[in-house]
Design a protein around this motif. Structure first.
Motif, mmCIF file in Angstrom:
data_model
loop_
_atom_site.group_PDB
_atom_site.id
_atom_site.type_symbol
_atom_site.label_atom_id
_atom_site.label_comp_id
_atom_site.label_asym_id
_atom_site.label_seq_id
_atom_site.Cartn_x
_atom_site.Cartn_y
_atom_site.Cartn_z
ATOM 1 N N ASP A 181 0.807 -1.222 0.000
ATOM 2 C CA ASP A 181 0.000 0.000 0.000
ATOM 3 C C ASP A 181 0.840 1.272 0.000
ATOM 4 O OD1 ASP A 181 -2.205 -1.504 -0.024
ATOM 5 O OD2 ASP A 181 -2.891 -1.043 2.007
ATOM 6 N N THR A 225 9.590 -4.773 4.999
ATOM 7 C CA THR A 225 8.674 -5.400 5.964
ATOM 8 C C THR A 225 8.591 -4.553 7.230
ATOM 9 O OG1 THR A 225 9.198 -7.592 5.145
ATOM 10 C CG2 THR A 225 8.198 -7.486 7.322
ATOM 11 N N ARG A 228 6.543 -1.525 6.614
ATOM 12 C CA ARG A 228 5.105 -1.802 6.615
ATOM 13 C C ARG A 228 4.589 -1.941 8.043
ATOM 14 N NH1 ARG A 228 5.139 -7.005 4.012
ATOM 15 N NH2 ARG A 228 2.893 -7.013 4.238
ATOM 16 N N GLU A 229 5.395 -2.558 8.907
ATOM 17 C CA GLU A 229 4.980 -2.680 10.312
ATOM 18 C C GLU A 229 4.920 -1.293 10.964
ATOM 19 O OE1 GLU A 229 6.963 -7.122 10.901
ATOM 20 O OE2 GLU A 229 7.757 -5.440 12.042
ATOM 21 N N GLU A 230 5.917 -0.484 10.659
ATOM 22 C CA GLU A 230 5.982 0.871 11.211
ATOM 23 C C GLU A 230 4.718 1.662 10.830
ATOM 24 O OE1 GLU A 230 8.769 1.240 12.914
ATOM 25 O OE2 GLU A 230 8.249 3.250 13.632
ATOM 26 N N LEU A 231 4.247 1.426 9.622
ATOM 27 C CA LEU A 231 3.120 2.219 9.129
ATOM 28 C C LEU A 231 1.779 1.758 9.692
ATOM 29 C CD1 LEU A 231 4.237 2.894 5.462
ATOM 30 C CD2 LEU A 231 4.594 4.251 7.506
ATOM 31 N N THR A 232 1.811 0.750 10.579
ATOM 32 C CA THR A 232 0.564 0.435 11.293
ATOM 33 C C THR A 232 0.306 1.490 12.354
ATOM 34 O OG1 THR A 232 1.712 -0.952 12.926
ATOM 35 C CG2 THR A 232 0.767 -2.067 11.006
ATOM 36 N N VAL A 233 1.330 2.207 12.761
ATOM 37 C CA VAL A 233 1.133 3.206 13.821
ATOM 38 C C VAL A 233 1.471 4.621 13.367
ATOM 39 C CG1 VAL A 233 1.357 1.671 15.783
ATOM 40 C CG2 VAL A 233 3.416 2.593 14.761
ATOM 41 N N ARG B 553 3.164 -9.626 14.304
ATOM 42 C CA ARG B 553 3.321 -8.251 13.831
ATOM 43 C C ARG B 553 2.391 -8.016 12.642
ATOM 44 N NH1 ARG B 553 5.882 -5.246 17.583
ATOM 45 N NH2 ARG B 553 8.124 -5.557 17.605
ATOM 46 N N MET B 554 1.721 -6.880 12.651
ATOM 47 C CA MET B 554 0.857 -6.536 11.536
ATOM 48 C C MET B 554 1.591 -5.579 10.603
ATOM 49 S SD MET B 554 -1.725 -8.236 12.321
ATOM 50 C CE MET B 554 -2.774 -7.663 10.966
ATOM 51 N N ALA B 555 1.191 -5.602 9.334
ATOM 52 C CA ALA B 555 1.681 -4.588 8.404
ATOM 53 C C ALA B 555 0.480 -3.795 7.938
ATOM 54 C CB ALA B 555 2.388 -5.233 7.236
ATOM 55 N N GLU B 556 0.712 -2.840 7.046
ATOM 56 C CA GLU B 556 -0.382 -2.014 6.565
ATOM 57 C C GLU B 556 -1.558 -2.851 6.082
ATOM 58 O OE1 GLU B 556 0.540 1.964 4.403
ATOM 59 O OE2 GLU B 556 1.843 0.383 3.663
ATOM 60 N N ARG B 558 -1.846 -6.477 5.929
ATOM 61 C CA ARG B 558 -2.159 -7.789 6.483
ATOM 62 C C ARG B 558 -1.076 -8.162 7.498
ATOM 63 N NH1 ARG B 558 -1.079 -8.221 0.901
ATOM 64 N NH2 ARG B 558 1.136 -8.558 0.550
ATOM 65 N N ALA B 559 -1.231 -9.342 8.096
ATOM 66 C CA ALA B 559 -0.224 -9.797 9.046
ATOM 67 C C ALA B 559 1.078 -10.105 8.305
ATOM 68 C CB ALA B 559 -0.722 -11.042 9.763
ATOM 69 N N THR B 560 2.193 -9.883 8.957
ATOM 70 C CA THR B 560 3.469 -10.301 8.368
ATOM 71 C C THR B 560 3.826 -11.649 8.970
ATOM 72 O OG1 THR B 560 4.866 -9.434 10.115
ATOM 73 C CG2 THR B 560 4.193 -7.892 8.407
ATOM 74 N N GLU B 614 1.855 -2.230 15.543
ATOM 75 C CA GLU B 614 0.656 -3.018 15.823
ATOM 76 C C GLU B 614 0.983 -4.502 15.957
ATOM 77 O OE1 GLU B 614 -2.598 -2.318 13.187
ATOM 78 O OE2 GLU B 614 -3.745 -3.990 14.027
#
Lengths: 263, 629
Positions: A181, A225, A228-233, B553-556, B558-560, B614
């Motif tokens: 995304d 990766t 992408r995790e960082e961009l959850t918050v 761990r989640m990503a934008e 879906r789950a990673t 997250e």
């Protein structure tokens, strides 16, 4: 000679069968006539044809090499001068891949064809829309759209596609950017392209600041990766460009030092 | 003449207290300001007099310095108190208290928060009554005297937060009673401290830890000081900055006010703003209905908590305002639709009660820009407090954004001309029993199990899925809703985290065979994730063989495949063997219960996590047919 652009309706999809995917038969404009919806635009695509010929003739570029994407991107993007709205029409890309450039798609992607599970090859012809990763031409066009720099004149001829070539020439990087995304936000694709391309990573490794850094592919996959995790918050659209660059640099740093956590 | 401190003694063989258990029971999970504001307002709201006037609550924050602070501490007889506090410093909490008193003396500065309520009952009741406002708030631990059916609090636990938020574990009370006392004149003043159990200097006397500030009657050793009344109380209250207006109500003073988990001490202005917003966030129904008024005073300046200043709660009040003009389809932003949800309250164990009750669901289509609490359902019953904001973001793909209120019990007819029916009272009582001590959700509680006969569990656990189902109908009217019964049940019992994108979760085999509940939250103090959960098989024929807990761990999108290691896991279920095996290079928590175990609960923490992105809890449960024991 100009090519009239069409939207290929999804009702035609059953005709994209295994024989077509195996390159055992062609589908012409005549075959698909009932499913072609004119878009009211004609474009001279001969520069794209010529560029494909040159790439095929180039001894340094093998069939199925990701360099093909990198080399074709500037010409394809300049020639197919679409608005983003037009480029979001999946049916246009289906038409281009199935009818106008099937040979190119085969040349680039034949290695993924498996008659038992034809999905991987089928998506090179029939995906697109919000999936910027799969369709053979859509992928190149969007890869360029998200990474080029506008020249001062604003003229397509004046555009700088060097980042585009770095990204599309590094399959792992192209995939990791286009499949997620965050690629919808250009400052991020630019920063990822600049900080994670082979040149940038090789320079860092030559500087010798990191003892035993992972392979470039691993660095890219891990850093994106973590991003992408960082961009959850964090909401990327709210971040300053400097902040985006710093965030990616810091994550890359963790990966280079093998401190990137758990996989 | 002033009050004095007295501490109850106990025998050396009696139980010792390192600290007050109730304080911790309340702080579990949400030790920020929210718990405090909710509990304090709930106490006053419940004690409102039965008239047309609202209960008025004013939070007064003051920082006393220099001579003013010294005068105040003298009036508080702090020297006697400190002698005891210093004797208790061999416990962890005693040490903190001793440090706090030293800091206050060194700095000559102390922060006090006084909560003054008006048009409430006041601290009614004899000094040693079995059941009264006075004994409930000032004397007892874990007793509640509130009328069981509609009061916001029903455990008597909430008041414990008062001491938790006092750095000295010391709280003063001054109350004007709503009913005349036969012997004495209002106001009534008393203080209470909760120290750890400690011994006198010579080691001969053991003090249980509970201390009172008041007047001593006679010289009886170990007697509890009692309330001071009338003129004397007024004069002490003056010295303690605890004077009250004339009307009935109670002033509660939290000495050395602090937020137990706050990383730094907020300044008074910030605290005041937070208190005001939380009052609106959790009590807008009572405020909107004119049952409650809240104000915050800092440096003598008073600010009324007004819903107008927090327009993010207006979509909820609009639900009630526009209920009478409700529409059948939410076509335009601002439209309100309503639906009824049935709640079959089972009979109580003694055969009384039981009703085919109804809850009202009011849904308002959101305007652009109304993004706070969007797609949340405020659960409210007659007490006028929001029990929970139930997050239903993307309840169906492509839905319209909304705000919703679920009104139950005596709140059910709000916004209409109707009055509550008998069934509403029965529902109110049932929902009250379904609230855990924090009053922040409707779930299966021990009180429910002890009070109601079979069927209570289906009733209470069905509320959320019925709300979701009804919302689906209202916010996505075109969607085919031919869901079968079995599928509905599947959703209801799904455990773990919901899918964020609204895509239907892939059903894992365990989710079809077990029910339960899981929670995960980030703990700022320890920089790790805390999680807990409870699982049990759906069928009595099955038992749990193993539970594996991992942190994803989640990503934008879906789950990673990244996992955060579990550092520790524990279970209070008897006979569970616990291990921390490594799966795919990452430590997970594993519980293997004794044969025949059907219900297993667990809690644990992750390793330290500085990334704080997250993270979700994944619970895999091996279920098999029950073995012969």
């Amino acid at each position: 000679m100009t090519t009239e652009l069409y939207h290929l309706q999804s009702a035609a999809h059953p005709m994209i069968d295994n024989r077509f995917l195996a390159d055992e038969r062609e589908l012409t404009e005549e075959d698909l006539r009932p499913y072609l919806q004119p878009l009211g635009r004609s474009i001279d695509l001969s520069p794209v044809d010529e560029r494909i010929e040159e790439i095929r003739a180039d001894d340094d570029i093998d069939a199925q090499d990701s360099l093909i994407d990198a080399e074709l991107a500037p010409t394809l993007h300049r020639t197919l001068d679409l608005t983003r709205n037009e480029a979001a029409d999946a049916g246009l890309w289906h038409y281009l891949c199935v009818v106008r450039f099937p040979e190119f798609v085969h040349y680039r992607w034949d290695h993924v064809f498996d008659p038992e599970s034809p999905g991987n090859m089928e998506e090179k012809f029939l995906k697109a829309g919000t999936d910027a990763y799969s369709n053979a031409l859509h992928r190149i066009w969007w890869g360029a759209e998200l990474t080029y720099e506008e020249g001062e004149s604003g003229d397509p001829e004046d555009r700088d596609y060097s980042r585009t070539k770095q990204v599309l020439g590094f399959q792992e990087l192209a995939n990791d950017i286009l499949d997620h995304d965050f690629a919808r936000y250009v400052p991020v694709t630019h920063a990822c392209g600049d900080l994670l391309c082979h040149d940038a990573l090789n320079n860092l490794k030559e500087e010798g600041a990191y003892d035993d850094p992972p392979s470039n592919s691993n660095i890219v996959s891990r850093t994106t990766t973590l991003l992408r995790e960082e961009l959850t918050v964090r909401r990327v659209e709210m971040m300053e460009e400097d902040d985006i660059v710093e965030t990616i640099e810091n994550l890359r740093d963790d990966v280079m030092r093998l401190e990137a956590g758990w996989s | 003449m002033g009050g004095q401190w007295g501490f109850t003694t106990s025998r050396p063989t009696d139980a010792r207290y390192g600290d007050d258990v109730a304080k911790y029971a309340m702080s579990h999970g949400e030790p920020g300001l929210k718990t405090f504001v909710r509990e304090v307002l709930q106490n006053s709201n419940d004690a409102r007099l039965d008239n047309d006037q609202p209960a008025r609550v004013t939070f007064k924050l003051e920082s006393l310095q220099g001579d003013e602070a010294i005068e105040y501490l003298r009036a508080l007889d702090i020297e006697t108190w400190a002698e005891h506090a210093n004797l208790a410093s061999d416990t962890e909490s005693g040490k903190h208290i001793a440090e706090a008193i030293k800091r206050i003396k060194d700095d000559e500065k102390i922060r006090i928060l006084t909560i003054e309520d008006e048009n409430t009952e006041g601290l009614l009741g004899e000094e040693n009554a079995d059941e009264s406002n006075f004994t409930a708030l000032v004397r007892d631990v874990l007793f509640s005297s509130k009328s069981g059916d509609t009061a916001g609090g029903s455990y008597g636990l909430g008041k414990a937060v008062l001491w938790l938020y006092s750095g000295l574990s010391l709280v003063m009370f001054n109350s004007t009673l709503s009913e005349p006392n036969p012997k004495d004149q209002s106001p009534r003043l008393i203080g209470r401290t909760r120290l750890p159990t400690h011994k006198s200097e010579d080691g001969d006397t053991v003090y249980q830890g509970h201390g009172w500030y008041g007047g001593l009657n006679g010289d009886e050793e170990g007697a509890r000081p009692e309330s001071i009344w009338g003129g004397e109380a007024e004069s002490i209250a003056d010295d303690l900055q605890l004077s009250r207006p004339d009307g009935p109500g109670t002033s509660i003073q939290v000495v050395d006010f602090r937020v137990p988990t706050a990383e730094e001490r907020l300044d008074d202005e910030e605290l005041a703003d937070q208190i005001t917003e939380m009052a609106i966030e959790w009590f807008w129904p009572a405020i909107y209905r004119g049952d409650l008024e809240v104000a915050v005073e800092v440096d003598g300046e008073t600010k009324q908590a007004s819903i107008d200043e927090y327009p993010q709660y207006e979509p909820f009040t609009n639900c009630l305002d526009d209920r009478d003009d409700s529409v059948s389809e939410l076509n335009e932003p601002g439209d309100v639709a309503q639906a009824s949800i049935s709640l079959d309250v089972p009979e109580k164990s003694d055969g009384s009660g039981g009703a085919d009750g109804q809850l009202g669901l009011l849904v308002r289509r959101a305007n652009k820009g109304e993004y706070q609490h969007r797609n949340e359902v405020a659960f409210v019953r007659g007490a006028g407090m929001v029990v929970e904001y139930y997050d239903r973001d993307r309840v169906v793909v492509g839905n319209q954004d909304f705000h919703a209120v679920l009104v139950g019990g005596r709140a059910r007819p709000w916004g209409t001309d109707e009055s509550p029916q008998d069934a509403d009272t029965i529902v109110e009582e049932f929902l009250t029993a379904a609230e855990p001590p924090q009053h922040d959700e409707w779930v299966r509680t021990e009180t429910l199990a002890n009070t109601y006969s079979r069927g209570f569990r289906t009733a209470v656990e069905g509320i959320k899925s019925d709300v979701t189902e009804t919302l689906r109908g209202l916010v996505a009217p075109d969607v085919d809703r031919g869901t079968t019964g079995a599928q509905r049940l599947g959703n209801r019992f799904k455990i773990g985290n919901k899918s964020r994108s609204g895509r239907s979760d892939r059903e894992s085999p365990s989710s079809q065979r077990v029910t339960g509940d899981t929670n995960i939250s980030f703990d700022d103090v320890y920089t790790h994730w805390s999680f807990n959960g409870e699982v049990e098989p759906l069928s009595d024929r099955n038992e749990i063989r193993a539970v594996t807990v991992s942190l994803i761990r989640m990503a934008e999108e879906r789950a990673t495949s990244d996992r955060l290691p579990v550092k520790n896991i524990s279970s209070d279920t008897t006979g569970v063997s616990i291990s921390l095996p490594v799966q795919n290079g990452v430590q997970v928590g594993r519980l293997e219960p004794a044969p025949g175990t059907s219900n297993i609960s667990f809690e644990g923490v992750s390793i330290e996590d500085h990334r704080q992105v997250e993270t979700r809890l994944k619970v895999s449960v091996d279920v098999a047919e029950r073995r012969d024991e």
